[in-house]
Design a protein around this motif. Structure first.
Motif, short mmCIF file in Angstrom:
data_model
loop_
_atom_site.label_atom_id
_atom_site.label_comp_id
_atom_site.label_asym_id
_atom_site.label_seq_id
_atom_site.Cartn_x
_atom_site.Cartn_y
_atom_site.Cartn_z
N TYR A 255 0.81 -1.28 0.07
CA TYR A 255 0.09 0.15 0.05
C TYR A 255 0.76 1.28 0.14
O TYR A 255 0.35 2.33 0.21
CB TYR A 255 -0.85 0.13 1.02
N ALA A 256 2.07 1.17 -0.35
CA ALA A 256 3.10 2.30 -0.40
C ALA A 256 2.62 3.59 -0.92
O ALA A 256 3.31 4.53 -0.77
CB ALA A 256 4.48 1.99 -0.48
N TYR A 257 1.91 3.48 -1.94
CA TYR A 257 1.87 4.45 -3.16
C TYR A 257 0.40 5.10 -2.71
O TYR A 257 -0.24 5.95 -3.46
CB TYR A 257 1.87 4.18 -4.27
N TYR A 258 -0.32 4.61 -1.69
CA TYR A 258 -1.70 4.99 -1.41
C TYR A 258 -1.99 5.96 -0.36
O TYR A 258 -1.13 5.85 0.57
CB TYR A 258 -2.78 4.07 -0.99
N ASN A 259 -2.95 6.82 -0.50
CA ASN A 259 -3.31 7.71 0.78
C ASN A 259 -4.68 8.07 0.84
O ASN A 259 -5.29 7.85 -0.24
CB ASN A 259 -2.02 8.99 0.92
N SER A 279 0.96 7.58 -9.01
CA SER A 279 1.27 6.82 -10.42
C SER A 279 2.76 6.93 -10.68
O SER A 279 3.64 7.73 -10.08
CB SER A 279 0.47 7.16 -11.32
N ALA A 280 3.20 6.09 -11.75
CA ALA A 280 4.63 6.12 -12.07
C ALA A 280 4.96 7.61 -12.52
O ALA A 280 4.25 8.27 -12.99
CB ALA A 280 4.70 5.33 -13.38
N GLY A 281 6.09 8.13 -11.91
CA GLY A 281 6.93 9.51 -12.14
C GLY A 281 6.34 10.28 -11.32
O GLY A 281 6.81 11.45 -11.20
N ALA A 282 5.48 10.03 -10.43
CA ALA A 282 5.21 10.82 -9.27
C ALA A 282 6.13 10.84 -8.32
O ALA A 282 6.94 9.82 -8.23
CB ALA A 282 3.72 10.47 -8.57
N GLN A 283 6.51 11.91 -7.58
CA GLN A 283 7.37 11.98 -6.54
C GLN A 283 6.95 12.76 -5.26
O GLN A 283 6.46 13.74 -5.38
CB GLN A 283 8.69 12.72 -7.14
N ASP A 284 6.89 12.06 -4.09
CA ASP A 284 6.50 12.52 -2.86
C ASP A 284 7.64 13.55 -2.32
O ASP A 284 8.98 13.05 -2.31
CB ASP A 284 6.27 11.51 -1.77
N PRO A 285 7.33 14.65 -2.00
CA PRO A 285 8.18 15.55 -1.45
C PRO A 285 9.07 15.17 -0.36
O PRO A 285 10.32 15.77 -0.05
CB PRO A 285 7.60 16.89 -1.32
N VAL A 286 8.43 14.43 0.63
CA VAL A 286 9.31 13.92 1.83
C VAL A 286 10.29 12.80 1.31
O VAL A 286 11.47 12.55 1.66
CB VAL A 286 8.22 13.45 2.82
N THR A 287 9.73 11.74 0.65
CA THR A 287 10.55 10.43 0.49
C THR A 287 11.20 10.73 -0.74
O THR A 287 12.33 9.81 -0.95
CB THR A 287 9.47 9.30 0.26
N GLY A 288 10.87 11.54 -1.72
CA GLY A 288 11.68 11.62 -3.00
C GLY A 288 11.57 10.44 -3.98
O GLY A 288 12.16 10.12 -4.84
N SER A 289 10.42 9.68 -3.77
CA SER A 289 9.89 8.51 -4.38
C SER A 289 8.34 8.50 -4.50
O SER A 289 7.69 9.23 -4.06
CB SER A 289 10.59 7.22 -3.92
N ARG A 290 7.98 7.51 -5.28
CA ARG A 290 6.43 7.16 -5.28
C ARG A 290 5.82 6.93 -3.83
O ARG A 290 4.59 7.24 -3.60
CB ARG A 290 6.02 6.21 -6.23
N VAL A 291 6.79 6.51 -2.80
CA VAL A 291 6.28 5.96 -1.44
C VAL A 291 5.67 7.22 -1.02
O VAL A 291 6.31 8.34 -0.77
CB VAL A 291 7.29 5.45 -0.70
N VAL A 307 13.92 1.18 5.51
CA VAL A 307 13.25 2.47 4.71
C VAL A 307 12.50 2.14 3.45
O VAL A 307 13.15 1.51 2.59
CB VAL A 307 14.51 3.32 4.32
N THR A 308 11.50 2.34 3.58
CA THR A 308 10.50 1.57 2.31
C THR A 308 10.76 2.50 1.15
O THR A 308 10.51 3.60 0.96
CB THR A 308 9.20 1.89 2.42
N PRO A 309 11.29 1.77 -0.07
CA PRO A 309 11.74 2.33 -1.08
C PRO A 309 10.58 2.00 -2.48
O PRO A 309 10.71 3.07 -3.24
CB PRO A 309 12.94 1.40 -1.65
N ASP A 310 9.66 1.35 -2.30
CA ASP A 310 8.52 1.12 -3.34
C ASP A 310 7.40 0.04 -2.81
O ASP A 310 7.53 0.00 -1.53
CB ASP A 310 9.28 0.33 -4.37
#
Length: 405
Positions: A255-259, A279-291, A307-310
């Motif tokens: 569920y790492a990409y959901y909120n 979605s693919a290409g999105a970047q969370d400002p805190v994690t620097g990834s889709r997480v 540290v959850t990477p994906d």
């Protein structure tokens, strides 16, 4: 002496009344059996016409009586609705409005869909547009509340849609009831998304984390927010915390990409929020990834933690004592995202047994309690699987089993 005779007579009358009552339940007549089947399946008494039509048939075709009862509107508007409503909130209360989670479950049962898809299907049931109700919204529940208040029966009012087409989620990110708005509002809101996993286990596998504790599994995927020495005592972690998180955290990573996004100040209860997905290409400002940021919350509690990477998940419970949940050997036991993880859960023996047990309790008005009941549940699970996991089959089986209770 007269007083004693009166007492003895009263005891005799009471005993005889009890015997008659027991006999009536043990040897219920055809009309009583039809009524019980209807009452248990539909949730309301049958019409005189239903009793007349089936009284002569129940002795040889009791299952047909149950299937006929499932054609009544009350099966959808009372029995199924009340069965599913507690799954949509943390209080497990039935006193909540109709929502997309409940409507989708009811529609899938009505249509005989493989009920395992409640944890991975790209499916959503909405009200027929012909009813003129407010349109489905990703940010409120007005559509379903209007349906419930309209008096229209869900038996005829619901139509199936692709969840991805209605909500805008990518098809690969849909996971049945898990990704409905109601589920997100209850279990993706705030927190760390572990709530979604825990309540899915509780509601759809009939088991809670305490029942799955296993200290033998590796702790390499436990996140940073879990202290390894709570209160300064590492034994608490080693003997308690680790036993749940070592299996839960690798699975809840799906569920790492959901909120669930909402205005905390203006709308503290999240009534106008909506499910979001990176979605693919999105970047969370805190994690620097889709997480999403919540997966890195309280990272200083134990900085060497995971540290959850994906959204890659792995089922550590395939080994050890929780292999008894009956995982499907045809599945790999790992994958990416909520859809594949939902399939992992839904294709377990525990999922099938849970669905049948819930139906047994709803129809027989008691949990399975003895050897005969447990044998019946096992038989119902077998029939359930043979009928492509059509949940109506366990309802029919339970109604016949308990028609003379």
């Amino acid at each position: 002496m007269v007083w004693c005779q009166k007492i003895n007579r009263a005891v005799w009358v009471t005993a005889m009344a009890a015997a008659v009552l027991i006999a009536s339940h043990t040897h219920a007549g055809p009309r009583d059996q039809v009524k019980r089947i209807h009452d248990r399946v539909v949730g309301v008494p049958p019409s005189q016409a239903f009793l007349d039509a089936w009284a002569s048939e129940v002795g040889t075709r009791p299952a047909d009586v149950a299937w006929a009862a499932m054609q009544e509107p009350g099966f959808y508007d009372v029995t199924l609705k009340n069965l599913a409503k507690p799954w949509t909130n943390r209080d497990r209360s039935v006193f909540v409005p109709l929502n997309d989670y409940v409507a989708t479950f009811v529609g899938m049962v009505r249509d005989g869909v493989d009920i395992r898809q409640i944890l991975y299907g790209d499916v959503l049931y909405v009200a027929d547009p012909a009813l003129g109700l407010p349109a489905y919204s990703t940010s409120n529940n007005q559509h379903y509340e209007a349906l419930e208040n309209s008096g229209a029966s869900m038996q005829s009012a619901l139509v199936a849609r692709q969840q991805s087409a209605v909500t805008g989620l990518p098809a690969a990110a849909t996971a049945g009831l898990t990704t409905t708005r109601a589920a997100a509002k209850a279990f993706f809101i705030a927190g760390t998304n572990r709530a979604m996993f825990r309540y899915t286990l509780l509601n759809q596998l009939c088991t809670d984390l305490e029942q799955l504790q296993d200290t033998s599994l590796p702790a390499d995927r436990i996140r940073q927010d879990i202290s390894r020495s709570p209160g300064g005592d590492s034994r608490i972690f080693l003997n308690n915390c680790i036993s749940c998180h070592n299996g839960m955290d690798p699975l809840a990573q799906a569920y790492a990409y959901y909120n669930y996004s909402y205005d905390v100040n203006a709308d503290p209860d999240g009534n106008n929020g909506q499910i979001t997905y990176n979605s693919a290409g999105a970047q969370d400002p805190v994690t620097g990834s889709r997480v999403v940021a919540k997966y890195h919350i309280n990272s200083t509690n134990f900085e060497p933690g995971y540290v959850t990477p994906d959204d890659q998940w792995d089922n550590y419970w395939r080994k050890g004592i929780n292999s008894l949940l009956g995982w499907d050997s045809a599945l790999p036991g790992s994958g990416s995202g909520a859809k594949s993880m939902g399939r992992e859960l839904a294709h377990s023996d525990a999922f099938a047994t849970c669905q049948v047990t819930k139906v047994f309790q709803a129809v027989c008005l008691r949990p399975p309690s003895d050897g005969a009941d447990r044998a019946q549940v096992a038989s119902m699970v077998s029939n359930f699987a043979s009928q492509n996991y059509d949940l109506r089959q366990p309802f029919a089986d339970a109604a016949v089993y308990c028609m003379s209770d």
